[in-house]
Design a protein around this motif. Structure first.
Motif, PDB file in Angstrom:
ATOM      1  N   PHE B 203       0.818  -1.221   0.000  1.00  0.00           N
ATOM      2  CA  PHE B 203       0.000   0.000   0.000  1.00  0.00           C
ATOM      3  C   PHE B 203       0.852   1.271   0.000  1.00  0.00           C
ATOM      4  O   PHE B 203       0.385   2.330  -0.416  1.00  0.00           O
ATOM      5  CB  PHE B 203      -1.024  -0.004   1.156  1.00  0.00           C
ATOM      6  CG  PHE B 203      -0.434   0.125   2.531  1.00  0.00           C
ATOM      7  CD1 PHE B 203      -0.146   1.377   3.053  1.00  0.00           C
ATOM      8  CD2 PHE B 203      -0.203  -0.992   3.318  1.00  0.00           C
ATOM      9  CE1 PHE B 203       0.375   1.507   4.325  1.00  0.00           C
ATOM     10  CE2 PHE B 203       0.317  -0.881   4.587  1.00  0.00           C
ATOM     11  CZ  PHE B 203       0.609   0.383   5.089  1.00  0.00           C
ATOM     12  N   GLU B 208       2.294   5.858  -3.433  1.00  0.00           N
ATOM     13  CA  GLU B 208       3.193   6.648  -4.279  1.00  0.00           C
ATOM     14  C   GLU B 208       2.620   6.749  -5.693  1.00  0.00           C
ATOM     15  O   GLU B 208       2.606   7.819  -6.298  1.00  0.00           O
ATOM     16  CB  GLU B 208       4.590   6.005  -4.316  1.00  0.00           C
ATOM     17  CG  GLU B 208       5.608   6.862  -5.026  1.00  0.00           C
ATOM     18  CD  GLU B 208       7.009   6.263  -5.028  1.00  0.00           C
ATOM     19  OE1 GLU B 208       7.201   5.165  -4.478  1.00  0.00           O
ATOM     20  OE2 GLU B 208       7.896   6.901  -5.608  1.00  0.00           O
ATOM     21  N   ILE B 212       0.506  10.648  -4.009  1.00  0.00           N
ATOM     22  CA  ILE B 212       0.506  11.256  -2.677  1.00  0.00           C
ATOM     23  C   ILE B 212       1.944  11.653  -2.334  1.00  0.00           C
ATOM     24  O   ILE B 212       2.856  10.834  -2.430  1.00  0.00           O
ATOM     25  CB  ILE B 212      -0.075  10.268  -1.644  1.00  0.00           C
ATOM     26  CG1 ILE B 212      -1.548  10.036  -2.016  1.00  0.00           C
ATOM     27  CG2 ILE B 212       0.051  10.805  -0.228  1.00  0.00           C
ATOM     28  CD1 ILE B 212      -2.181   8.883  -1.329  1.00  0.00           C
ATOM     29  N   ARG B 216       3.412  13.342   3.212  1.00  0.00           N
ATOM     30  CA  ARG B 216       2.101  12.866   3.607  1.00  0.00           C
ATOM     31  C   ARG B 216       2.072  11.339   3.701  1.00  0.00           C
ATOM     32  O   ARG B 216       1.441  10.769   4.591  1.00  0.00           O
ATOM     33  CB  ARG B 216       1.054  13.349   2.591  1.00  0.00           C
ATOM     34  CG  ARG B 216      -0.344  13.209   3.099  1.00  0.00           C
ATOM     35  CD  ARG B 216      -1.390  13.688   2.134  1.00  0.00           C
ATOM     36  NE  ARG B 216      -2.655  13.106   2.518  1.00  0.00           N
ATOM     37  CZ  ARG B 216      -3.438  13.600   3.474  1.00  0.00           C
ATOM     38  NH1 ARG B 216      -3.100  14.701   4.087  1.00  0.00           N
ATOM     39  NH2 ARG B 216      -4.558  13.003   3.803  1.00  0.00           N
ATOM     40  N   ARG B 220       0.918  10.122   7.268  1.00  0.00           N
ATOM     41  CA  ARG B 220      -0.463   9.660   7.274  1.00  0.00           C
ATOM     42  C   ARG B 220      -0.557   8.137   7.134  1.00  0.00           C
ATOM     43  O   ARG B 220      -1.444   7.519   7.700  1.00  0.00           O
ATOM     44  CB  ARG B 220      -1.207  10.329   6.105  1.00  0.00           C
ATOM     45  CG  ARG B 220      -2.651   9.940   5.955  1.00  0.00           C
ATOM     46  CD  ARG B 220      -3.554  10.918   6.657  1.00  0.00           C
ATOM     47  NE  ARG B 220      -4.944  10.618   6.378  1.00  0.00           N
ATOM     48  CZ  ARG B 220      -5.739   9.976   7.259  1.00  0.00           C
ATOM     49  NH1 ARG B 220      -5.268   9.615   8.415  1.00  0.00           N
ATOM     50  NH2 ARG B 220      -6.992   9.740   6.964  1.00  0.00           N
ATOM     51  N   HIS B 221       0.370   7.542   6.364  1.00  0.00           N
ATOM     52  CA  HIS B 221       0.229   6.112   6.082  1.00  0.00           C
ATOM     53  C   HIS B 221       1.290   5.252   6.779  1.00  0.00           C
ATOM     54  O   HIS B 221       0.950   4.288   7.448  1.00  0.00           O
ATOM     55  CB  HIS B 221       0.255   5.873   4.566  1.00  0.00           C
ATOM     56  CG  HIS B 221      -0.864   6.546   3.839  1.00  0.00           C
ATOM     57  ND1 HIS B 221      -2.162   6.082   3.878  1.00  0.00           N
ATOM     58  CD2 HIS B 221      -0.900   7.663   3.074  1.00  0.00           C
ATOM     59  CE1 HIS B 221      -2.938   6.884   3.166  1.00  0.00           C
ATOM     60  NE2 HIS B 221      -2.198   7.854   2.669  1.00  0.00           N
ATOM     61  N   ASN B 225       0.723   2.916  10.673  1.00  0.00           N
ATOM     62  CA  ASN B 225       0.828   1.471  10.500  1.00  0.00           C
ATOM     63  C   ASN B 225       2.038   0.899  11.226  1.00  0.00           C
ATOM     64  O   ASN B 225       1.986  -0.196  11.777  1.00  0.00           O
ATOM     65  CB  ASN B 225       0.892   1.116   9.011  1.00  0.00           C
ATOM     66  CG  ASN B 225      -0.481   1.050   8.389  1.00  0.00           C
ATOM     67  OD1 ASN B 225      -1.220   0.118   8.602  1.00  0.00           O
ATOM     68  ND2 ASN B 225      -0.840   2.098   7.657  1.00  0.00           N
TER      69      ASN B 225
END
Lengths: 533, 305
Positions: B203, B208, B212, B216, B220-221, B225
């Motif tokens: 993901f 990418e 995004i 970020r 954010r990701h 995680n």
């Protein structure tokens, strides 16, 4: 033809030193016109995904672009990994991946992930929301509002792929790169997704670069075809021409693998080795407060004759792997009876069960995780016989014979799994299963992780070994072509039940159950097969 | 989800009950408490008197129910040496230990996680190797040794004696640094491997490809995680807040619970030992419960169960 969306000229990407060849891709040229579907076909390792990464500007640093030019809508693209790509990606070129669920952030609701894409490309919050709502309807998701509020793990593979496609087409890109987008899906879902991509492409005039190893899929969707082998283009042309008059031997081999049908084998009145009567298996899940029950196998009966092959076909979740685990006595089923060679084995335990294990062996789907990475091949093959009492030297001797039997060089005996390709590893797994001279071999999706041409070789190996050694096989697969190529008899499963069973020819040519017909109808490459027949 | 919460709560209660029972049994079977408490040359009658006073003459199950009942009423007995309630003794010492443990944990987190993140983002480069080398050192260095080094450095270089006072933040820093060093190494290693795994997840590649921007993608990701497995580690450290500082408190003569525990064991102050052991168990159980419930908030995959 109008101005191509993307033109690739003489693209070469280097492999790191010590690879099996100097270039990942070498001198590749191709172009995609607006509204056109170009299928880039090749097996894994042929470099087809590297072409996609180069266009997206996402080549890993270990794979430098050494020559060639990529032009996108008349403009030369920036250097790999350049910041300017951030504005191009998704807005003008988008990508869909093989494993849709894994390509979504597991912690964020899928609707918010779609909105994020629109927002980072400059849309206002309300515009983004509106665009996402429209797109969710366009990808034909049932109850789009509920799905937008879901997390990735709550979606099926097909739903997740629709979300990913919605994200890819959200900003109306001129180019969509789809890298094996349906390989992980069931045939019926695959057919729906392929239709969806084709419809959206027609409405929007998107150019599609579709990467696949499956000529069945290619024959259903391609306008033009480019075939790659070992980093080079070996053949290209219109779909019509390549499918019906392939020039390169590699293309012909791939096509033959996709249209392979089984050679009819005579039904000998051999005696029964394994029977299952009314097997039912229920999984109990959850803790003491949230108990759920899943009926994995319901009332399944089958019988397997010595030296014959029974294919169990069904989509994922149909209970076919659970059935395999029952037959192996790895799962304690709640109802039913198993008989092996005239002996009731439903409840055998301890030493008796261990003796039985010797006579029923298994080959699993993923040859990469099925071998202990620290164990040499010889030790892996000899381990079973040694446990069952064969002297070590004798077991190693037998291991060498088995390696020859599965067409691996004798030096393999001292090597470790990481030195082998997927196909070779599956041969090793087969040798390991045969080391105990089993009377029944259960193959659970044993060729699903392999490329088509390797798949064909491994299937031939199974058939050849069976002729020589005379074991019976239960071959579990989701792929109808595989079942057809190897089996004498077929069982079709849906939701844990058998919906149809019979000899291969009968089930494939005159299916009785609606579900069997639906499976056969959804299988890719029907036109291809009719043409070949 | 209700099932998940209920099963975690019940598990916590059961663990607590087992701990309480084990503490009861260990103290009864590790020697005669009455003989241990009485003066060494006390005549048998005095010991018998002690025994009756403490209820040790009753059958075991009666002692056990009395013990559980007292606990339910919040009575944990009195320290034989000071005459104060054992709970009181513990609570007097608690702030010092919490201050020490809390500062140590803060140092470990604030230094360890960014170190791990920097190492992950510079994988294979010299800075990565330097951070990993340091974390192995920090992890392997025994607490008492590093503590002595800190004290010696304080005395020889800065001409001050560190430890034994707890008035200002400056006093806390040397022992907190000692205590935090080991977990700093653990946090650095763990956050590095967790972040590396996340950065290579499909993901992240997909994000990418969706255009995004890098910053970020990280915040954010990748961040959330990668943080999920770290929560467990932080939870375990929280649970060890009281128990973890025994050695460090000894080295720095820090007036905390660890020191009280060592002294009470040495003097056979059973009520106090019992209370401290229970308090340590309860913090462990609570920390685990908090982690389990926190997962509910941060990981939707668990919420679904």
């Amino acid at each position: 033809m109008s101005v191509p969306v993307v033109t690739i000229e003489g693209l070469s990407v280097a492999l790191p030193d010590g690879g099996d060849r100097p270039f990942a891709v070498e001198g590749v040229s191709l172009e995609v016109a607006p509204g056109e579907t170009l299928c880039l076909v090749g097996e894994s390792g042929s470099g087809k995904s590297v072409v996609a990464q180069a266009v997206m500007g996402m080549l890993p640093v270990q794979l430098p672009l050494v020559a060639g030019r990529v032009t996108f809508q008349g403009q030369v693209l920036p250097a790999q990994r350049d910041k300017a790509y951030v504005r191009l990606r998704s807005a003008r070129m988008a990508m869909v991946f093989q494993d849709a669920s894994a390509s979504l952030d597991p912690l964020i609701r899928v609707g918010d992930q779609l909105i994020e894409i629109a927002r980072v490309h400059g849309l206002s919050r309300s515009e983004a929301r509106k665009r996402v709502d429209e797109m969710l309807i366009a990808v034909r998701l049932p109850d789009p509002a509920r799905i937008a509020r879901s997390y990735p793990h709550q979606l099926s593979g097909g739903q997740a792929q629709r979300i990913v496609i919605a994200g890819a087409l959200l900003l109306n890109p001129a180019l969509l790169i789809a890298d094996e987008p349906t390989t992980a899906l069931d045939v019926t879902t695959q057919a729906e997704i392929l239709t969806l991509i084709a419809d959206l492409q027609r409405e929007r005039g998107t150019g599609v670069l579709f990467i696949t190893h499956d000529f069945g899929v290619v024959s259903d969707i391609a306008d033009r075809i480019v075939v790659m082998q070992a980093g080079q283009v070996v053949e290209s042309g219109t779909a019509e021409r390549v499918l019906h008059a392939p020039e390169h031997p590699y293309t012909r081999a791939l096509l033959a693998a996709a249209t392979k049908t089984g050679d009819a084998r005579d039904a000998t009145g051999a005696d029964t080795i394994l029977t299952a009567q009314n097997i039912s298996l229920t999984y109990r899940l959850g803790g003491p407060f949230a108990r759920r029950e899943v009926q994995a196998v319901q009332d399944v009966s089958l019988s397997l004759a010595r030296g014959r092959t029974l294919a169990v076909v069904g989509e994922s979740g149909s209970g076919k792997s659970s059935l395999a685990r029952c037959l192996l006595r790895l799962e304690d089923f709640q109802a039913g009876r198993l008989t092996f060679d005239g002996q009731d084995i439903t409840n055998v335990k301890g030493a008796e069960l261990r003796a039985l294990r010797q006579r029923i062996q298994v080959v699993l789907q993923d040859p990469f995780s099925a071998l202990d990475p620290r164990q040499s091949i010889g030790a892996a093959i000899a381990e079973g016989p040694v446990i069952h009492g064969t002297p070590k030297a004798q077991a190693m001797e037998r291991a060498a014979e088995l390696l020859a039997l599965v067409s691996l060089p004798p030096q393999a005996i001292d090597r470790h799994p990481h030195e082998f390709s997927g196909g070779q590893r599956q041969r090793i797994c087969i040798a390991r299963a045969l080391a105990l001279d089993p009377e029944v071999l259960i193959a659970d999706e044993a060729v699903s992780a392999l490329d088509v041409s390797v798949q064909a070789q491994v299937l031939d190996l199974f058939a050849d070994l069976q002729r020589r050694l005379g074991f019976a096989m239960v071959f579990i697969t989701h792929d109808l072509r595989v079942a057809r190529a190897i089996a004498d008899d077929v069982i079709v499963m849906q939701n844990g039940r058998i919906v149809e069973q019979g000899p291969v020819d009968q089930v494939f040519h005159a299916p009785v159950a609606d579900y069997t017909r639906a499976l056969l109808h959804a299988a890719p490459g029907r036109t291809l097969k009719e043409g070949a027949a | 989800m209700i099932g998940y919460v209920a099963s975690r709560l019940i598990r916590a209660v059961i663990t607590l009950l087992i701990t309480v029972t084990l503490v009861f049994l260990f103290i009864r079977f590790s020697g005669d408490p009455a003989a241990a408490l009485a003066p060494p040359d006390a005549p048998q009658e005095v010991i018998e008197q002690y025994r009756r006073a403490m209820g040790l003459d009753k059958p075991l199950w009666a002692q056990y129910t009395a013990y559980l009942g007292a606990m339910a009423r919040g009575e944990f007995g009195y320290s034989v040496h000071t005459g104060l309630p054992s709970a009181q003794l513990f609570l007097n010492r608690l702030p010092a230990t919490l201050m020490l443990g809390g500062t140590a944990l803060a140092i470990a987190l604030l230094a360890g996680i960014p170190m791990g993140a920097i190492a992950a983002l510079n994988r294979g480069r010299p800075i990565d190797r330097a951070v990993m080398g340091f974390s192995v050192f920090a992890f392997a260095m025994p607490n008492f040794l590093f503590g002595l080094v800190v004290i010696l450095t304080g005395a020889l270089v800065f001409q001050t004696y560190v430890g034994a006072s707890e008035d200002t933040l400056l006093d806390v820093l040397p022992p907190a640094l000692t205590l935090g060093l080991a977990s700093m190494g653990a946090f650095a290693r763990f956050s590095r491997s967790s972040l590396l795994e996340t950065l290579n997840a499909p993901f992240m590649v997909a994000a990418e490809a969706r255009g995004i921007p890098r910053g970020r993608r990280m915040w954010r990701h990748a961040g959330p995680n990668a943080a999920i497995p770290l929560v467990t580690l932080v939870g375990l450290s929280l649970g060890g807040l009281i128990a973890g500082s025994v050695v460090t408190e000894q080295v720095f003569a820090w007036p905390g619970v660890g020191q009280l525990l060592v002294r009470s064991v040495a003097t056979r102050d059973i009520a106090t030992v019992q209370f401290i052991v229970l308090a340590i168990a309860v913090t462990m159980i609570c920390a685990n419960l908090i982690v389990d419930l926190l997962y509910l908030v941060i990981d939707p995959r668990i919420r679904a169960r």
